[in-house]
Design an enzyme around this catalytic site. Structure first.
Site, PDB file in Angstrom:
ATOM      1  N   CYS A 251      28.345  39.152  46.878  1.00  0.00           N
ATOM      2  CA  CYS A 251      28.464  39.661  45.501  1.00  0.00           C
ATOM      3  C   CYS A 251      27.100  39.978  44.889  1.00  0.00           C
ATOM      4  CB  CYS A 251      29.212  38.663  44.633  1.00  0.00           C
ATOM      5  SG  CYS A 251      30.840  38.283  45.251  1.00  0.00           S
TER       6      CYS A 251
ATOM      7  N   ASN B  11      37.434  40.572  40.406  1.00  0.00           N
ATOM      8  CA  ASN B  11      36.116  40.449  41.034  1.00  0.00           C
ATOM      9  C   ASN B  11      36.021  41.443  42.190  1.00  0.00           C
ATOM     10  OD1 ASN B  11      33.895  39.711  42.549  1.00  0.00           O
ATOM     11  ND2 ASN B  11      34.279  37.515  42.442  1.00  0.00           N
TER      12      ASN B  11
ATOM     13  N   HIS C  48      27.629  40.242  37.136  1.00  0.00           N
ATOM     14  CA  HIS C  48      28.683  40.275  38.147  1.00  0.00           C
ATOM     15  C   HIS C  48      29.962  39.726  37.518  1.00  0.00           C
ATOM     16  CE1 HIS C  48      31.066  39.715  41.608  1.00  0.00           C
ATOM     17  NE2 HIS C  48      30.843  38.417  41.748  1.00  0.00           N
TER      18      HIS C  48
HETATM   19  O1  UT7 Z   1      31.995  36.429  43.268  1.00  0.00           O
HETATM   20  C1  UT7 Z   1      31.940  35.333  44.123  1.00  0.00           C
HETATM   21  C2  UT7 Z   1      31.757  34.108  43.400  1.00  0.00           C
HETATM   22  N1  UT7 Z   1      33.024  33.515  43.044  1.00  0.00           N
HETATM   23  C3  UT7 Z   1      33.134  32.893  41.897  1.00  0.00           C
HETATM   24  O2  UT7 Z   1      32.234  32.939  41.104  1.00  0.00           O
HETATM   25  C4  UT7 Z   1      34.341  32.064  41.604  1.00  0.00           C
HETATM   26  C5  UT7 Z   1      33.923  30.784  40.937  1.00  0.00           C
HETATM   27  N2  UT7 Z   1      35.035  29.891  40.658  1.00  0.00           N
HETATM   28  C6  UT7 Z   1      35.973  30.170  39.745  1.00  0.00           C
HETATM   29  O3  UT7 Z   1      35.980  31.214  39.128  1.00  0.00           O
HETATM   30  C7  UT7 Z   1      36.999  29.106  39.458  1.00  0.00           C
HETATM   31  O4  UT7 Z   1      36.623  27.900  40.104  1.00  0.00           O
HETATM   32  C8  UT7 Z   1      38.439  29.486  39.910  1.00  0.00           C
HETATM   33  C9  UT7 Z   1      38.978  30.603  39.026  1.00  0.00           C
HETATM   34  C10 UT7 Z   1      38.454  29.904  41.362  1.00  0.00           C
HETATM   35  C11 UT7 Z   1      39.366  28.286  39.718  1.00  0.00           C
HETATM   36  O5  UT7 Z   1      39.316  27.852  38.368  1.00  0.00           O
HETATM   37  P1  UT7 Z   1      39.055  26.318  38.029  1.00  0.00           P
HETATM   38  O6  UT7 Z   1      39.137  26.179  36.576  1.00  0.00           O
HETATM   39  O7  UT7 Z   1      37.779  25.910  38.695  1.00  0.00           O
HETATM   40  O8  UT7 Z   1      40.293  25.630  38.688  1.00  0.00           O
HETATM   41  P2  UT7 Z   1      40.316  24.471  39.776  1.00  0.00           P
HETATM   42  O9  UT7 Z   1      40.000  25.020  41.136  1.00  0.00           O
HETATM   43  O10 UT7 Z   1      39.535  23.312  39.274  1.00  0.00           O
HETATM   44  O11 UT7 Z   1      41.849  24.086  39.751  1.00  0.00           O
HETATM   45  C12 UT7 Z   1      42.467  23.525  38.584  1.00  0.00           C
HETATM   46  C13 UT7 Z   1      43.959  23.436  38.837  1.00  0.00           C
HETATM   47  C14 UT7 Z   1      44.301  22.800  40.186  1.00  0.00           C
HETATM   48  O12 UT7 Z   1      45.475  22.036  40.036  1.00  0.00           O
HETATM   49  P3  UT7 Z   1      45.395  20.440  39.892  1.00  0.00           P
HETATM   50  O13 UT7 Z   1      44.721  19.987  41.159  1.00  0.00           O
HETATM   51  O14 UT7 Z   1      44.559  20.179  38.678  1.00  0.00           O
HETATM   52  O15 UT7 Z   1      46.826  20.052  39.760  1.00  0.00           O
HETATM   53  C15 UT7 Z   1      44.587  23.995  41.061  1.00  0.00           C
HETATM   54  O16 UT7 Z   1      45.454  23.689  42.126  1.00  0.00           O
HETATM   55  O17 UT7 Z   1      44.527  24.734  38.852  1.00  0.00           O
HETATM   56  C16 UT7 Z   1      45.257  24.944  40.068  1.00  0.00           C
HETATM   57  N3  UT7 Z   1      45.152  26.336  40.436  1.00  0.00           N
HETATM   58  C17 UT7 Z   1      46.005  27.272  40.004  1.00  0.00           C
HETATM   59  N4  UT7 Z   1      47.080  27.210  39.207  1.00  0.00           N
HETATM   60  C18 UT7 Z   1      47.742  28.337  38.941  1.00  0.00           C
HETATM   61  C19 UT7 Z   1      44.221  26.929  41.228  1.00  0.00           C
HETATM   62  N5  UT7 Z   1      44.457  28.240  41.314  1.00  0.00           N
HETATM   63  C20 UT7 Z   1      45.561  28.481  40.561  1.00  0.00           C
HETATM   64  C21 UT7 Z   1      46.289  29.637  40.255  1.00  0.00           C
HETATM   65  N6  UT7 Z   1      47.367  29.526  39.440  1.00  0.00           N
HETATM   66  N7  UT7 Z   1      45.969  30.859  40.735  1.00  0.00           N
END
Ligand code: UT7
Length: 327
Positions: free
Chosen positions: A113, A282, A252
């Protein structure tokens, strides 16, 4: 002439639009979750017969048209992507030929990215050093083909598209400063594990979907905010400018929360920050040139503006470029 400026911009996104409700059809997710956690509403996905070069070609054509230049007026074509048409040859060679350019330099750059930031630094340096007079720099991705569409942690995030700029030698220099960095000590945070020389594709790797994007979202999130801030600070320092000098910031587009957190620290008000994540998701190396192209088209970038481009991604890698928009 030892300076460089951008004389053309363009972008392209595939016709098919996948919105959050579409994703709800096959993933355990919701429009509400995706919107609040990422800021994304829609993304463009390629059809089966569209490849990265097709998107790159359309964006490059648009950029050349806006520069009023022909493909053979360009000395070199540089394409930043993580998902080229083939492992080799370089997709840039295919794009240059399809444009009708003959015998021109063409090569790909892969730094995930951060691709456009690295590419802008390399291309600008080549022009400032007098190696080339004009370069087309493209960021193009088809990540919808590289995600595991059943993995809600990544499938909702990535979209396809391409953006391109035409760089030209100039008396007044638009390139004011650049800061690039990397930390390859933990590649597993964001990678496609199989398909390279470390772990060639096999039935076993395909069975465990090691040919798809794997990301440790939370870890990448933390790194992203810190590095966006650091890279912007250092690039501005090199340009002998302050945060208050920034007219437009083009980050980005990985997550609206990442952008908001970084902008808050950098004290850059929302109206100075270009965000189109709601429309594209993204698009990796394409996200910054697409956002630039839209901002130029909408009159959000004006002659004399100081722009900061800032990105981060797999590697891990990061970077920022400070740029003065030429008349
Ligand atoms: O360009 C390359 C670089 N990439 C990035 O910059 C991405 C960086 N990371 C992010 O943007 C975020 O970490 C994500 C959008 C990928 C995830 O968001 P988050 O707020 O960090 O969520 P998390 O991974 O901490 O997950 C929180 C909860 C989890 O459930 P529990 O364990 O709390 O019950 C996940 O299983 O949200 C759940 N979850 C979802 N729920 C509904 C994860 N993905 C989803 C989803 N829909 N798509």
């Amino acid at each position: 002439m030892t300076g460089v400026k951008i004389v053309g911009v363009g972008h392209y996104a595939p016709e098919r639009i996948v919105d959050n409700h579409d994703l709800e059809q096959w993933l355990d997710t919701s429009d509400e979750w995706i919107t609040t956690r990422t800021g994304m509403k829609r993304r463009h996905w390629t059809s089966e017969n569209e490849a990265t070069s097709d998107l790159a070609l359309a964006a490059a054509r648009n950029a050349l048209a806006s520069a009023k230049l022909e493909p053979n007026d360009i000395d070199a074509y540089i394409l930043c992507t993580v998902y080229p048409d083939y492992l080799f040859p370089a997709t840039a060679c295919i794009v240059a030929s399809k444009l009708g350019a003959r015998d021109k330099a063409a090569f790909d750059m892969e730094i995930a990215c951060s691709g456009f930031i690295y590419g802008l630094t390399v291309a600008s340096s080549m022009i400032r050093a007098g190696v080339y007079k004009r370069i087309v720099l493209i960021g193009a991705e088809t990540l919808s083909k590289l995600v595991d569409r059943t993995d809600r942690g990544t499938a909702i995030l990535f979209g396809d598209g391409a953006g391109a700029v035409v760089l030209e030698a100039a008396v007044e220099d638009s390139f004011l400063g650049s800061e690039l960095g990397s930390d390859g000590s933990r590649p597993e945070l964001l990678r496609v594990e199989t398909g390279g020389s470390r772990l060639p594709v096999s039935h076993a790797t395909l069975d465990r979907k090691a040919d798809r994007i794997h990301m440790e979202g939370r870890e990448v999130f933390k790194f992203a905010v810190t590095k966006m801030i650091e890279a912007t600070d250092r690039a501005l320092e090199k340009a002998h400018l302050q945060k208050s000098d920034v007219d437009v910031l083009i980050p980005h587009q990985a997550n609206k929360r990442i952008i908001d957190a970084a902008m808050k620290y950098l004290e850059i008000p929302p109206e100075r920050c270009v965000v189109n994540i709601q429309e594209y998701g993204n698009t990796s190396a394409a996200s910054i040139p697409i956002a630039l192209s839209e901002a130029v088209r909408d009159g959000r970038v004006k002659p004399g503006d100081v722009i900061v481009f800032v990105g981060f991604g797999g590697g891990l890698s990061w970077g920022a470029v400070v740029w003065k928009w030429a008349a």
